[in-house]
Design a protein around this motif. Structure first.
Motif, PDB file in Angstrom:
ATOM      1  N   VAL A   1       0.868  -1.129   0.101  1.00  0.00           N
ATOM      2  CA  VAL A   1       0.053   0.012  -0.086  1.00  0.00           C
ATOM      3  C   VAL A   1       0.926   1.488  -0.033  1.00  0.00           C
ATOM      4  O   VAL A   1       1.705   1.419   0.741  1.00  0.00           O
ATOM      5  CB  VAL A   1      -0.901   0.202   1.059  1.00  0.00           C
ATOM      6  CG1 VAL A   1      -1.903   1.348   1.122  1.00  0.00           C
ATOM      7  CG2 VAL A   1      -1.863  -1.364   1.227  1.00  0.00           C
TER       8      VAL A   1
ATOM      9  N   THR B   1      -1.680  -1.226  -4.119  1.00  0.00           N
ATOM     10  CA  THR B   1      -3.042  -0.306  -3.728  1.00  0.00           C
ATOM     11  C   THR B   1      -2.247   1.284  -3.503  1.00  0.00           C
ATOM     12  O   THR B   1      -1.248   1.273  -2.940  1.00  0.00           O
ATOM     13  CB  THR B   1      -3.474  -0.765  -2.576  1.00  0.00           C
ATOM     14  OG1 THR B   1      -4.068  -2.110  -2.682  1.00  0.00           O
ATOM     15  CG2 THR B   1      -4.867   0.363  -2.405  1.00  0.00           C
TER      16      THR B   1
ATOM     17  N   CYS C   1      -2.933   4.891  -2.576  1.00  0.00           N
ATOM     18  CA  CYS C   1      -3.874   5.957  -1.701  1.00  0.00           C
ATOM     19  C   CYS C   1      -3.312   7.297  -1.872  1.00  0.00           C
ATOM     20  O   CYS C   1      -2.474   7.541  -2.100  1.00  0.00           O
ATOM     21  CB  CYS C   1      -4.128   5.537  -0.303  1.00  0.00           C
ATOM     22  SG  CYS C   1      -4.452   4.084   0.278  1.00  0.00           S
TER      23      CYS C   1
ATOM     24  N   THR D   1      -8.985   9.225  -1.192  1.00  0.00           N
ATOM     25  CA  THR D   1      -9.193   8.022  -0.855  1.00  0.00           C
ATOM     26  C   THR D   1     -10.280   7.650   0.383  1.00  0.00           C
ATOM     27  O   THR D   1      -9.844   8.206   1.501  1.00  0.00           O
ATOM     28  CB  THR D   1      -7.830   7.063  -0.400  1.00  0.00           C
ATOM     29  OG1 THR D   1      -7.136   7.282  -1.763  1.00  0.00           O
ATOM     30  CG2 THR D   1      -8.110   5.559  -0.390  1.00  0.00           C
TER      31      THR D   1
ATOM     32  N   LYS E   1      -7.214   0.479   4.276  1.00  0.00           N
ATOM     33  CA  LYS E   1      -6.208  -0.037   3.207  1.00  0.00           C
ATOM     34  C   LYS E   1      -5.030  -0.323   3.875  1.00  0.00           C
ATOM     35  O   LYS E   1      -4.349  -1.399   3.627  1.00  0.00           O
ATOM     36  CB  LYS E   1      -5.999   1.184   2.174  1.00  0.00           C
ATOM     37  CG  LYS E   1      -7.540   1.766   1.391  1.00  0.00           C
ATOM     38  CD  LYS E   1      -8.114   0.873   0.592  1.00  0.00           C
ATOM     39  CE  LYS E   1      -9.330   1.399   0.156  1.00  0.00           C
ATOM     40  NZ  LYS E   1     -10.549   2.071   0.861  1.00  0.00           N
TER      41      LYS E   1
END
Ligand SMILES: NC(=O)c1ccc[n+]([C@@H]2O[C@H](COP(=O)([O-])OP(=O)(O)OC[C@H]3O[C@@H](n4cnc5c(N)ncnc54)[C@H](OP(=O)(O)O)[C@@H]3O)[C@@H](O)[C@H]2O)c1
Length: 244
Positions: free
Chosen positions: A111, A139, A141, A145, A151
């Motif tokens: 992330v 992912t 962000c 977001t 997340k």
């Protein structure tokens, strides 16, 4: 610091400091001069510029074979299509750091809290590559977001560059996560300088639960500089037709 590194490495380097009142043409002329100078293999434009400067136009004026920051659209295209030539130094440094520390990237849930051109976007592409140092599930962000902690708590590897000192605390992180702190911020301190450098991660809160964490200062910053100089060596090889 970059100029100091260049001297230590025995490279030839120039720092071009343009008066901020000068028009864009002066910057473009300087870039053209450096493009033509065979002593110069790598050119970067620091992203600290006055409002009237069109930074993207300056980046596009750099000879793509000298674009050691990897920000020219031609080099971004190479990265996105899985044939990287020059990868922006901060993402490249993060990848090397993870590999050097034996962190498994393939298959990991990564992330990234940042979608800038110099950090989040190129890092996402780099870790997605179908090659060694890639194959992660990524992912990305940003400030729009929904539910960032939801997340980040699912991350095996969490990379943070929100430009907000110590924003990311233990609420965002679960036990065993590898945390990479890209942020460099200043907070007031009772010392000679009147400030100290801190990251975007609250180190004291997160360090006990992270399986590994990068410190600030140090950590990602020096890796960025090393990768920039490494890209410059690659550029020299490219320009002299030596196998990179
Ligand atoms: N160590 C190094 O070598 C190195 C290199 C580069 C940068 N840095 C540092 O890294 C930090 C980021 O640099 P940058 O140039 O990428 O900055 P930037 O362009 O301002 O990017 C910050 C990113 O964080 C996102 N963000 C901000 N607040 C957030 C929040 N509350 N929740 C989720 N996302 C949030 C922003 O989202 P939006 O896109 O929606 O605005 C943006 O994508 C800075 O502290 C900089 O000094 C360090």
């Amino acid at each position: 610091m970059k100029q100091r590194d260049v001297r230590e490495l025995g490279m030839y380097g120039e720092e071009v400091d343009i008066d901020p009142t000068e028009p864009q043409t002066v910057l473009l002329e300087e870039i053209e001069r450096l493009n033509e100078d065979s002593r110069i293999h790598g050119i970067i434009v620091q992203d600290d510029y006055p409002d009237h400067v069109d930074w993207e136009a300056a980046i596009e004026a750099i000879d793509p074979r000298k674009d050691v920051d990897g920000l020219h659209p031609e080099n971004i295209g190479h990265l996105v299509t899985g044939r990287p030539r020059f990868v922006p130094a901060t993402p490249l440094g993060i990848q090397r750091l993870l590999e050097h520390e034996g962190v498994t990237i393939a298959g990991a849930d990564v992330v990234i809290v940042n979608r800038s051109e110099i950090v989040g976007k190129p890092l996402a592409h780099l870790l997605l590559q179908k090659t060694a140092g890639g194959n992660a599930t990524v992912t990305v962000c940003h400030s729009r977001t929904n539910d960032v902690p939801e997340k980040t708590r699912n991350a095996d590897i969490l990379v943070v560059g929100v430009d907000s000192p110590e924003l990311i605390d233990d609420f965002y992180v679960t036990q065993g996560t590898v945390v990479v702190d890209v942020g460099i911020g200043r907070v007031d301190a009772d010392n000679e300088k009147g400030y100290e450098l801190v990251g975007d991660v609250d180190f004291d809160a997160v360090e006990p639960i992270a399986s590994a964490i990068t410190p600030v200062p140090s950590g990602v910053g020096p890796m960025t500089r090393v990768m920039l100089h490494s890209n410059t060596v690659t550029a020299a090889r490219l320009q002299h037709d030596v196998d990179a």
